[in-house]
Design a protein around this motif. Structure first.
Motif, PDB file in Angstrom:
ATOM      1  N   PRO A 183      -2.671  10.230  -7.274  1.00 44.88           N
ATOM      2  CA  PRO A 183      -1.247  10.310  -6.960  1.00 44.88           C
ATOM      3  C   PRO A 183      -0.581  11.408  -7.791  1.00 44.88           C
ATOM      4  O   PRO A 183      -1.018  11.695  -8.907  1.00 44.88           O
ATOM      5  N   SER A 184       0.455  12.018  -7.233  1.00 47.30           N
ATOM      6  CA  SER A 184       1.198  13.014  -8.007  1.00 47.30           C
ATOM      7  C   SER A 184       2.096  12.304  -9.015  1.00 47.30           C
ATOM      8  O   SER A 184       2.399  11.116  -8.866  1.00 47.30           O
ATOM      9  N   ALA A 185       2.514  13.022 -10.029  1.00 46.41           N
ATOM     10  CA  ALA A 185       3.328  12.435 -11.090  1.00 46.41           C
ATOM     11  C   ALA A 185       4.639  11.891 -10.565  1.00 46.41           C
ATOM     12  O   ALA A 185       5.157  10.902 -11.069  1.00 46.41           O
ATOM     13  N   ASN A 186       5.194  12.511  -9.537  1.00 42.06           N
ATOM     14  CA  ASN A 186       6.466  12.073  -8.996  1.00 42.06           C
ATOM     15  C   ASN A 186       6.297  11.392  -7.638  1.00 42.06           C
ATOM     16  O   ASN A 186       7.216  11.368  -6.824  1.00 42.06           O
ATOM     17  N   ALA A 187       5.111  10.837  -7.409  1.00 38.12           N
ATOM     18  CA  ALA A 187       4.825  10.209  -6.114  1.00 38.12           C
ATOM     19  C   ALA A 187       5.674   8.970  -5.915  1.00 38.12           C
ATOM     20  O   ALA A 187       5.918   8.197  -6.833  1.00 38.12           O
ATOM     21  N   GLU A 188       6.101   8.802  -4.694  1.00 36.47           N
ATOM     22  CA  GLU A 188       6.801   7.588  -4.315  1.00 36.47           C
ATOM     23  C   GLU A 188       5.867   6.783  -3.435  1.00 36.47           C
ATOM     24  O   GLU A 188       5.196   7.310  -2.572  1.00 36.47           O
ATOM     25  N   THR A 189       5.834   5.497  -3.671  1.00 36.19           N
ATOM     26  CA  THR A 189       5.015   4.599  -2.865  1.00 36.19           C
ATOM     27  C   THR A 189       5.813   4.186  -1.640  1.00 36.19           C
ATOM     28  O   THR A 189       6.953   3.781  -1.748  1.00 36.19           O
ATOM     29  N   ASN A 190       5.216   4.308  -0.488  1.00 32.78           N
ATOM     30  CA  ASN A 190       5.855   3.934   0.764  1.00 32.78           C
ATOM     31  C   ASN A 190       5.238   2.635   1.280  1.00 32.78           C
ATOM     32  O   ASN A 190       4.051   2.594   1.538  1.00 32.78           O
ATOM     33  N   ARG A 191       6.036   1.608   1.403  1.00 29.18           N
ATOM     34  CA  ARG A 191       5.555   0.341   1.956  1.00 29.18           C
ATOM     35  C   ARG A 191       5.467   0.477   3.470  1.00 29.18           C
ATOM     36  O   ARG A 191       6.342   1.028   4.092  1.00 29.18           O
ATOM     37  N   GLN A 192       4.425  -0.050   4.038  1.00 29.81           N
ATOM     38  CA  GLN A 192       4.261   0.033   5.495  1.00 29.81           C
ATOM     39  C   GLN A 192       4.760  -1.218   6.155  1.00 29.81           C
ATOM     40  O   GLN A 192       4.834  -2.256   5.658  1.00 29.81           O
TER      41      GLN A 192
END
Length: 127
Positions: A118-127
């Protein structure tokens, strides 16, 4: 999220193993691209480092053990068996994943490692 020394370890170990697998002749390709890491209930933006070689490939029975500390297929005094276990530890600590594709015969002979983190500023997207 990884420091430069960790990336150096990953790239160095994968490229050394690739060069050893080719026995002085072949091709190593290294690439980096954006990627999405998928889990059961979400996806995370990140990056994928790909190292592909045209070496002899990794047999299935070796693939089952290759990330274990001190496991090596090299002759005594030619390797410690720590390279892939170090990579596994780094990638795991970063919340990443490793995919391995290898063929020991035919025109597709060789191995590809795909390291997704993951990137340092990644946002997790809930499906």
């Amino acid at each position: 999220m990884a420091d430069p020394g960790q990336w150096q370890q990953i790239v160095m170990n994968l490229c050394i193993n690739a060069a050893d697998a080719m026995e002085r002749r072949g091709t190593v390709q290294v690439g980096l691209e954006r990627a999405t890491l998928e889990s059961d209930d979400n996806s995370t933006e990140g990056f994928c480092l790909t190292v592909t070689d045209s070496g002899h490939g990794i047999p299935a029975e070796v693939q089952k053990r290759m990330f274990m500390p001190f496991f090596t297929t090299k002759a005594p005094n030619e390797g410690s068996g720590l390279g892939l276990s170090v990579i596994y530890g780094i990638v795991n600590s970063l919340g990443g994943e490793i995919e391995v594709s290898s063929h020991t015969e035919g025109p597709e002979r060789g191995t590809q490692f795909r390291i997704k983190v993951p990137s340092a500023n990644a946002e997790t997207n809930r499906q």
